[in-house]
Scaffold this active site. Structure first.
Site, PDB file in Angstrom:
ATOM      1  N   HIS A 165       0.835  -1.201   0.000  1.00 56.45           N
ATOM      2  CA  HIS A 165       0.000   0.000   0.000  1.00 56.45           C
ATOM      3  C   HIS A 165       0.873   1.255   0.000  1.00 56.45           C
ATOM      4  O   HIS A 165       0.470   2.288  -0.542  1.00 56.45           O
ATOM      5  CB  HIS A 165      -0.937  -0.002   1.209  1.00 56.45           C
ATOM      6  CG  HIS A 165      -2.237   0.686   0.942  1.00 56.45           C
ATOM      7  ND1 HIS A 165      -3.151   0.224   0.016  1.00 56.45           N
ATOM      8  CD2 HIS A 165      -2.778   1.822   1.454  1.00 56.45           C
ATOM      9  CE1 HIS A 165      -4.195   1.034  -0.017  1.00 56.45           C
ATOM     10  NE2 HIS A 165      -3.995   2.005   0.844  1.00 56.45           N
TER      11      HIS A 165
ATOM     12  N   ARG B 213       1.665   1.935  -3.492  1.00 49.77           N
ATOM     13  CA  ARG B 213       0.489   2.560  -4.117  1.00 49.77           C
ATOM     14  C   ARG B 213       0.450   4.052  -3.795  1.00 49.77           C
ATOM     15  O   ARG B 213       0.230   4.881  -4.674  1.00 49.77           O
ATOM     16  CB  ARG B 213      -0.753   1.851  -3.609  1.00 49.77           C
ATOM     17  CG  ARG B 213      -2.092   2.369  -4.106  1.00 49.77           C
ATOM     18  CD  ARG B 213      -3.182   1.389  -3.648  1.00 49.77           C
ATOM     19  NE  ARG B 213      -4.519   1.935  -3.671  1.00 49.77           N
ATOM     20  CZ  ARG B 213      -5.312   1.932  -4.734  1.00 49.77           C
ATOM     21  NH1 ARG B 213      -4.854   1.438  -5.881  1.00 49.77           N
ATOM     22  NH2 ARG B 213      -6.537   2.410  -4.677  1.00 49.77           N
TER      23      ARG B 213
END
Length: 295
Positions: free
Chosen positions: A241, A244
């Site tokens: 994440h 991301r």
């Protein structure tokens, strides 16, 4: 309550399109709730629901966790009302705690490049797992997709001629995400040399495989990212994440339109994507404070 929870789980999967991770979390929350109330559906009253959430907060649950548990309750009681199992919805007036939005840790651009260079040197030895690990990190950073979306990819979801992925995101929403030449090189090496070395007759069409030939587990992918970042000087300890977040931040810093980034990331609302504008402003302020003599 287990048969009822199993039926609710089926509803979440088939009608709401919730992921396996979300369903597990919701069912765990509901089991905890029923343990607290000590009974069945008739024990679900607004005061008892508020007492349970207060007990969770007192035990140190984060606001994001409380928000998810409130969502689990409200979804369940609305479903039970629709099924005729409740005469009224006890959670209709239950307020969802607003989660504090914290700025995520992101890589600097040079740290991202250092991570890719470290993976490239390992992959040059031709080890299948090293080739796979390079593809995991390259593709997560190149596209900004979620780790669940990456692990769910099949070979046919990759259009190498156009360098795009067909991604199935939250709520079973499909989107097309492009990737660049470095990710294409990592993909070609994995498909040509890495995947054939670990694939088994039972591997199916999964793009990414574990060492035993099964579809790659999300936990393995997270471990790969954490290990990669630990080898980069000064890099924050981030997982998929974090990559991301980094991809979104670097896109915006490079001049990408916020709406385009929203589409790439698969955000349902622009408000979620706008978090990254705060990240870039925070980074600008940090640089200004360090570099300007009158900061």
């Amino acid at each position: 309550m287990e048969p009822l929870l199993e039926e609710f789980d089926e509803y979440l999967a088939l009608q709401r399109g919730r992921s396996a991770h979300t369903r597990r979390a919701y069912l765990g929350d509901l089991r905890s709730l029923f343990d607290f109330t000590g009974g069945g559906l008739d024990t679900l009253t607004l005061p008892r629901l508020r007492s349970w959430l207060a007990a969770q907060a007192g035990a140190g649950a984060a606001r994001t966790t409380l928000a998810r548990r409130t969502s689990a309750i409200k979804t369940f009681t609305a479903w039970a009302l629709h099924r005729g199992l409740l005469g009224s919805d006890p959670a209709a007036r239950l307020q969802t705690p607003k989660a504090h939005r914290t700025l995520p840790s992101v890589l600097r651009k040079e740290q991202a490049l250092d991570a890719m260079d470290a993976l490239n040197s390992g992959a040059q030895q031709g080890d299948p797992i090293a080739l796979r690990d390079r593809l995991i990190v390259e593709m997560l950073y190149a596209t900004g997709i979620r780790v669940s979306e990456l692990c769910g990819l099949d070979i046919d979801d990759v259009d190498r001629s156009r360098r795009v992925l067909r991604v199935l995101g939250k709520g079973n929403k499909e989107r097309t995400v492009p990737f660049g030449e470095p990710a294409e090189r990592a993909l070609a090496a994995w498909l040509d040399s890495g995947r054939p070395a670990v694939a088994k007759p039972t591997s199916g069409a999964a793009l990414l495989l574990g060492s035993r030939g099964a579809r790659l587990d999300q936990r393995q992918a997270r471990t790969v990212v954490h290990q990669t970042m630990s080898a980069v000087d000064g890099a924050p300890d981030i997982g998929p994440h974090g990559l991301r977040h980094s991809a979104a931040t670097h896109l915006l810093e490079g001049g990408a339109d916020l709406r385009v980034v929203q589409e790439l990331l698969g955000h349902s609302t622009l408000a979620t994507t706008q978090l990254y504008t705060h990240v870039t402003v925070a980074r600008l302020r940090a640089v200004h404070d360090q570099a300007h003599p009158r900061a």
